[in-house]
Design a protein around this motif. Structure first.
Motif, PDB file in Angstrom:
ATOM      1  N   SER A  18      -1.685   0.836  15.109  1.00  7.79           N
ATOM      2  CA  SER A  18      -2.660   1.992  15.231  1.00  7.79           C
ATOM      3  C   SER A  18      -2.862   2.379  16.647  1.00  7.79           C
ATOM      4  O   SER A  18      -2.909   1.536  17.710  1.00  7.79           O
ATOM      5  N   PHE A  66       0.290  -1.716  -4.846  1.00  4.78           N
ATOM      6  CA  PHE A  66      -0.780  -1.059  -4.829  1.00  4.78           C
ATOM      7  C   PHE A  66      -1.830  -1.990  -5.080  1.00  4.78           C
ATOM      8  O   PHE A  66      -1.785  -3.159  -5.826  1.00  4.78           O
ATOM      9  N   ASN A 124      -7.225  -1.246   5.727  1.00  4.57           N
ATOM     10  CA  ASN A 124      -8.432  -0.290   5.618  1.00  4.57           C
ATOM     11  C   ASN A 124      -8.825   0.277   7.224  1.00  4.57           C
ATOM     12  O   ASN A 124      -8.645  -0.212   8.153  1.00  4.57           O
ATOM     13  N   MET A 182       2.360  -2.078  10.425  1.00  3.42           N
ATOM     14  CA  MET A 182       1.813  -0.412  10.713  1.00  3.42           C
ATOM     15  C   MET A 182       0.678  -0.973  11.825  1.00  3.42           C
ATOM     16  O   MET A 182      -0.401  -1.665  11.266  1.00  3.42           O
ATOM     17  N   PRO A 206       0.484   4.723  14.621  1.00  2.62           N
ATOM     18  CA  PRO A 206       0.197   6.079  14.751  1.00  2.62           C
ATOM     19  C   PRO A 206      -0.984   6.562  15.373  1.00  2.62           C
ATOM     20  O   PRO A 206      -1.881   5.656  15.429  1.00  2.62           O
ATOM     21  N   GLY A 207      -1.170   7.592  15.695  1.00  5.02           N
ATOM     22  CA  GLY A 207      -2.147   8.255  16.422  1.00  5.02           C
ATOM     23  C   GLY A 207      -3.012   9.042  15.495  1.00  5.02           C
ATOM     24  O   GLY A 207      -3.218   8.600  14.250  1.00  5.02           O
ATOM     25  N   ARG A 218      -0.260   8.506   0.681  1.00  2.00           N
ATOM     26  CA  ARG A 218      -0.519   8.709   1.882  1.00  2.00           C
ATOM     27  C   ARG A 218       0.989   8.039   2.965  1.00  2.00           C
ATOM     28  O   ARG A 218       1.906   8.496   2.520  1.00  2.00           O
ATOM     29  N   CYS A 225      -0.885  -5.969  -5.777  1.00  2.00           N
ATOM     30  CA  CYS A 225      -1.145  -6.932  -4.761  1.00  2.00           C
ATOM     31  C   CYS A 225      -2.236  -6.728  -3.938  1.00  2.00           C
ATOM     32  O   CYS A 225      -2.705  -5.731  -3.398  1.00  2.00           O
ATOM     33  N   SER A 243      -7.979  -7.778   5.493  1.00  2.59           N
ATOM     34  CA  SER A 243      -6.916  -6.968   4.907  1.00  2.59           C
ATOM     35  C   SER A 243      -5.940  -6.402   6.128  1.00  2.59           C
ATOM     36  O   SER A 243      -4.696  -6.609   6.033  1.00  2.59           O
ATOM     37  N   ASN A 290       1.947  -2.160   5.613  1.00  4.48           N
ATOM     38  CA  ASN A 290       1.426  -0.776   5.615  1.00  4.48           C
ATOM     39  C   ASN A 290      -0.068  -0.909   5.157  1.00  4.48           C
ATOM     40  O   ASN A 290      -1.123  -0.076   5.721  1.00  4.48           O
ATOM     41  N   ALA A 291      -0.126  -1.524   4.001  1.00  6.91           N
ATOM     42  CA  ALA A 291      -1.683  -1.828   3.448  1.00  6.91           C
ATOM     43  C   ALA A 291      -2.671  -2.078   4.467  1.00  6.91           C
ATOM     44  O   ALA A 291      -2.350  -2.965   5.340  1.00  6.91           O
ATOM     45  N   GLY A 296       0.955  -1.325   0.100  1.00  4.32           N
ATOM     46  CA  GLY A 296       0.182   0.143   0.141  1.00  4.32           C
ATOM     47  C   GLY A 296       0.951   1.436   0.003  1.00  4.32           C
ATOM     48  O   GLY A 296       0.460   2.020   0.737  1.00  4.32           O
ATOM     49  N   LEU A 319      -3.310  14.597   6.998  1.00  2.00           N
ATOM     50  CA  LEU A 319      -2.729  14.218   5.739  1.00  2.00           C
ATOM     51  C   LEU A 319      -3.484  15.267   4.890  1.00  2.00           C
ATOM     52  O   LEU A 319      -3.419  15.177   3.530  1.00  2.00           O
ATOM     53  N   ILE A 335      -3.124  11.582  12.632  1.00  3.61           N
ATOM     54  CA  ILE A 335      -2.123  11.940  11.493  1.00  3.61           C
ATOM     55  C   ILE A 335      -2.783  12.964  10.632  1.00  3.61           C
ATOM     56  O   ILE A 335      -4.067  12.373   9.768  1.00  3.61           O
ATOM     57  N   THR A 347      -5.471  -9.509   0.481  1.00  2.00           N
ATOM     58  CA  THR A 347      -6.186 -10.524   1.155  1.00  2.00           C
ATOM     59  C   THR A 347      -6.230 -11.778   0.344  1.00  2.00           C
ATOM     60  O   THR A 347      -6.931 -12.678   0.826  1.00  2.00           O
TER      61      THR A 347
END
Ligand SMILES: NC(=O)c1ccc[n+]([C@@H]2O[C@H](COP(=O)([O-])OP(=O)(O)OC[C@H]3O[C@@H](n4cnc5c(N)ncnc54)[C@H](OP(=O)(O)O)[C@@H]3O)[C@@H](O)[C@H]2O)c1
Length: 248
Positions: A147, A42, A99, A145, A189-190, A22, A68, A119, A96-97, A18, A194, A192, A71
């Motif tokens: 959260s 992607f 939802n 990643m 991450p808290g 972003r 890719c 995912s 990182n990917a 992903g 963007l 963020i 899932t």
């Protein structure tokens, strides 16, 4: 004496799922700037992926974009195979990917729950499992990643929060299971910012509640990713919240 380099990832290769836009893109750029050859994946963002590849290449590194669906086991297997072929090996995997979705608990369906876990949780597991052979050959690293939502309960995000809490546990399990060959860590991450216009009001409210009195940036998440990417192998199984103190 410790010698620091302005290209700490020179000679290394990285795969970022992903990575077209972003936060994934921000981490991919940071790794390329540090000298790594980079593959991004992607799913729908083919055009953004091509732009990102051009931007990655501007750092003088090899860059490639692969489609890719994390899932789908077959799709993951072929993306990893292609990564090995294109980059000649793999040192760093950034899962990182993911939802994100807002749904009131009473209205949350099985379909929404399962899709989120497919995912966000099964994806990192599948990509990591398929990348093991390449990563072991290089004494590599996995960075997941997570959260702040995996550390703190958000009422309208039961499936998202649970999927990320599972990623945090997966990080610790993999750190133990894959040692000593592979170090596994997680950036959580808290809030963020963007720059999305639709989220501006929400972002303002969250900044007020955050001890650092602001939301984070993509570059700050990339800096945390770079910390683990360049950290000693002895650092493993860690979840690093990057949230300006919001979770305290
Ligand atoms: N943004 C934040 O404030 C925040 C806060 C906490 C945690 N995080 C975490 O940080 C990571 C990046 O955040 P983000 O906001 O940049 O993420 P995002 O935009 O929501 O998603 C990143 C990418 O994931 C890809 N993706 C989604 N489903 C996929 C699938 N089934 N197979 C393959 N790729 C898939 C998408 O690729 P395509 O666009 O190519 O379809 C998307 O661009 C995520 O893990 C997220 O949960 C973010």
């Amino acid at each position: 004496m410790r010698v620091t380099s302005d290209k700490p990832l020179r000679g290394k290769t990285a795969l970022i799922t992903g990575g077209a836009r972003r936060l994934g893109r921000a981490s991919a750029l940071a790794m390329a700037e540090a000298g790594a050859d980079v593959a991004i994946t992607f799913l729908h963002s083919a055009r953004e992926a091509q732009h990102t590849v051009i931007d990655l290449s501007s750092f003088g590194v090899r860059a490639v974009a692969l489609r890719c669906d994390v899932t789908d086991e077959k799709s993951v297997k072929s993306a990893i195979k292609e990564t090995g072929r294109e980059l000649g090996g793999l040192d760093i995997l950034l899962n990182n990917a993911a939802n994100y979705e807002t749904v009131e608990f009473d209205k949350l369906t099985v379909k929404q729950w399962d899709a989120m876990f497919a995912s966000n949780t099964r994806g990192p597991f599948l990509v990591s499992r398929e990348a093991l052979k390449l990563l072991r050959e290089r004494r590599g690293k996995i960075i997941n990643m997570g959260s702040l939502g995996g550390l703190r309960p958000w009422a309208d995000h039961a499936h998202y929060c649970s999927s990320k809490a599972a990623v945090h546990m997966l990080t610790k399990v993999m750190a133990k299971a894959l040692a000593p060959a592979i170090a596994v860590n997680c950036v959580a991450p808290g809030m963020i910012d963007l720059g999305e216009k639709a989220a501006a009001g929400f972002m303002k409210r969250m900044a007020k509640q955050t001890p650092m009195r602001r939301n984070g940036t993509g570059e700050e998440i990339a800096t945390a990713v770079m910390f683990f990417a360049t950290a000693p192998h002895f650092i493993t199984g860690q979840i690093m919240a990057v949230d300006g103190g919001l979770g305290l």
